[in-house]
Design a protein around this motif. Structure first.
Motif, PDB file in Angstrom:
ATOM      1  N   PRO A  29      -8.259   5.560  -8.401  1.00 34.59           N
ATOM      2  CA  PRO A  29      -7.697   5.955  -9.696  1.00 34.59           C
ATOM      3  C   PRO A  29      -6.219   5.560  -9.845  1.00 34.59           C
ATOM      4  N   ALA A  30      -5.466   5.667  -8.761  1.00 31.71           N
ATOM      5  CA  ALA A  30      -4.052   5.281  -8.815  1.00 31.71           C
ATOM      6  C   ALA A  30      -3.912   3.779  -9.086  1.00 31.71           C
ATOM      7  N   PHE A  31      -4.811   2.978  -8.539  1.00 27.45           N
ATOM      8  CA  PHE A  31      -4.812   1.535  -8.795  1.00 27.45           C
ATOM      9  C   PHE A  31      -5.044   1.286 -10.284  1.00 27.45           C
ATOM     10  N   ASP A  32      -6.013   2.001 -10.855  1.00 29.18           N
ATOM     11  CA  ASP A  32      -6.310   1.855 -12.277  1.00 29.18           C
ATOM     12  C   ASP A  32      -5.113   2.249 -13.143  1.00 29.18           C
ATOM     13  N   ASP A  33      -4.396   3.297 -12.736  1.00 26.21           N
ATOM     14  CA  ASP A  33      -3.195   3.708 -13.473  1.00 26.21           C
ATOM     15  C   ASP A  33      -2.131   2.619 -13.437  1.00 26.21           C
ATOM     16  N   MET A  34      -1.976   2.001 -12.273  1.00 25.02           N
ATOM     17  CA  MET A  34      -0.980   0.933 -12.149  1.00 25.02           C
ATOM     18  C   MET A  34      -1.394  -0.281 -12.970  1.00 25.02           C
ATOM     19  N   VAL A  35      -2.691  -0.576 -13.026  1.00 29.64           N
ATOM     20  CA  VAL A  35      -3.190  -1.676 -13.858  1.00 29.64           C
ATOM     21  C   VAL A  35      -2.796  -1.446 -15.314  1.00 29.64           C
ATOM     22  N   CYS A  36      -2.934  -0.207 -15.779  1.00 28.99           N
ATOM     23  CA  CYS A  36      -2.548   0.117 -17.163  1.00 28.99           C
ATOM     24  C   CYS A  36      -1.052  -0.122 -17.396  1.00 28.99           C
ATOM     25  N   LEU A  37      -0.247   0.067 -16.363  1.00 30.79           N
ATOM     26  CA  LEU A  37       1.197  -0.096 -16.490  1.00 30.79           C
ATOM     27  C   LEU A  37       1.619  -1.555 -16.429  1.00 30.79           C
ATOM     28  N   GLY A  46      -0.702  -4.419 -15.483  1.00 31.89           N
ATOM     29  CA  GLY A  46      -1.757  -5.428 -15.520  1.00 31.89           C
ATOM     30  C   GLY A  46      -2.428  -5.608 -14.168  1.00 31.89           C
ATOM     31  N   GLU A  47      -3.621  -6.175 -14.219  1.00 34.57           N
ATOM     32  CA  GLU A  47      -4.427  -6.285 -13.009  1.00 34.57           C
ATOM     33  C   GLU A  47      -3.855  -7.268 -11.993  1.00 34.57           C
ATOM     34  N   ALA A  48      -3.410  -8.433 -12.453  1.00 34.73           N
ATOM     35  CA  ALA A  48      -2.912  -9.446 -11.511  1.00 34.73           C
ATOM     36  C   ALA A  48      -1.690  -8.938 -10.748  1.00 34.73           C
ATOM     37  N   SER A  49      -0.756  -8.306 -11.450  1.00 37.34           N
ATOM     38  CA  SER A  49       0.446  -7.789 -10.786  1.00 37.34           C
ATOM     39  C   SER A  49       0.118  -6.626  -9.864  1.00 37.34           C
ATOM     40  N   THR A  50      -0.795  -5.769 -10.290  1.00 45.41           N
ATOM     41  CA  THR A  50      -1.188  -4.641  -9.444  1.00 45.41           C
ATOM     42  C   THR A  50      -1.860  -5.145  -8.170  1.00 45.41           C
ATOM     43  N   ARG A  51      -2.709  -6.154  -8.303  1.00 42.83           N
ATOM     44  CA  ARG A  51      -3.356  -6.729  -7.108  1.00 42.83           C
ATOM     45  C   ARG A  51      -2.314  -7.359  -6.181  1.00 42.83           C
ATOM     46  N   ALA A  52      -1.326  -8.032  -6.741  1.00 47.10           N
ATOM     47  CA  ALA A  52      -0.277  -8.645  -5.913  1.00 47.10           C
ATOM     48  C   ALA A  52       0.490  -7.563  -5.148  1.00 47.10           C
ATOM     49  N   LEU A  53       0.862  -6.490  -5.834  1.00 43.74           N
ATOM     50  CA  LEU A  53       1.579  -5.394  -5.188  1.00 43.74           C
ATOM     51  C   LEU A  53       0.716  -4.726  -4.130  1.00 43.74           C
ATOM     52  N   SER A  54      -0.529  -4.476  -4.459  1.00 44.26           N
ATOM     53  CA  SER A  54      -1.449  -3.836  -3.520  1.00 44.26           C
ATOM     54  C   SER A  54      -1.720  -4.725  -2.313  1.00 44.26           C
ATOM     55  N   SER A  55      -1.866  -6.016  -2.558  1.00 45.14           N
ATOM     56  CA  SER A  55      -2.112  -6.955  -1.463  1.00 45.14           C
ATOM     57  C   SER A  55      -0.957  -6.966  -0.467  1.00 45.14           C
ATOM     58  N   ALA A  56       0.255  -6.864  -0.985  1.00 40.82           N
ATOM     59  CA  ALA A  56       1.442  -6.923  -0.123  1.00 40.82           C
ATOM     60  C   ALA A  56       1.766  -5.583   0.535  1.00 40.82           C
ATOM     61  N   HIS A  57       1.480  -4.452  -0.145  1.00 39.69           N
ATOM     62  CA  HIS A  57       1.984  -3.158   0.340  1.00 39.69           C
ATOM     63  C   HIS A  57       1.002  -1.998   0.210  1.00 39.69           C
TER      64      HIS A  57
END
Length: 122
Positions: A47-55, A57-68
């Protein structure tokens, strides 16, 4: 590497690192919402990932998640929160020490902001 009270690793991400990872607009959105705080980077499909996607976007959230993913990151304050105040006080003739005391910043931070602006203007 700094740790918080729970012996959990904290990663500091500078504004420059965030811009390189997310882009300028997305960094602005993250700092507007979370600047100056510690945030746990969400793992994908939560759910937190989905919240960040709303803030941001998906590509940026995936980049952040992939790194950290799973790390707690310490985010800088938005530049707009401190930079204008630093320069307004500087224009009034206050010293870097006085500015730091007045804004509850470190002298080093005030000096760095001023130095970055001088380099930018050259």
């Amino acid at each position: 590497m700094p740790y918080d009270a729970d012996d959990e690793r904290i990663v500091y991400l500078s504004r420059e690192k965030l811009v390189a990872l997310l882009g300028e607009e997305e960094t602005g959105a993250v700092l507007k919402k979370y600047g100056g705080t510690r945030v746990r980077v969400p793992r994908e499909e939560t759910p937190a990932f989905d919240d960040m996607v709303c803030l941001i976007g998906e590509a940026s959230t995936r980049a952040l998640s992939s790194a950290h993913a799973g790390s707690r990151i310490l985010l800088p304050q938005r530049p707009s929160q401190t930079r204008p105040r630093i320069f307004a006080l500087l224009a009034r003739g206050l010293s870097t020490n006085a500015i730091a005391r007045k804004l509850k910043l470190t002298t080093r931070h005030v000096q760095r902001v001023i130095s970055e602006e001088r380099r930018r203007l050259q």
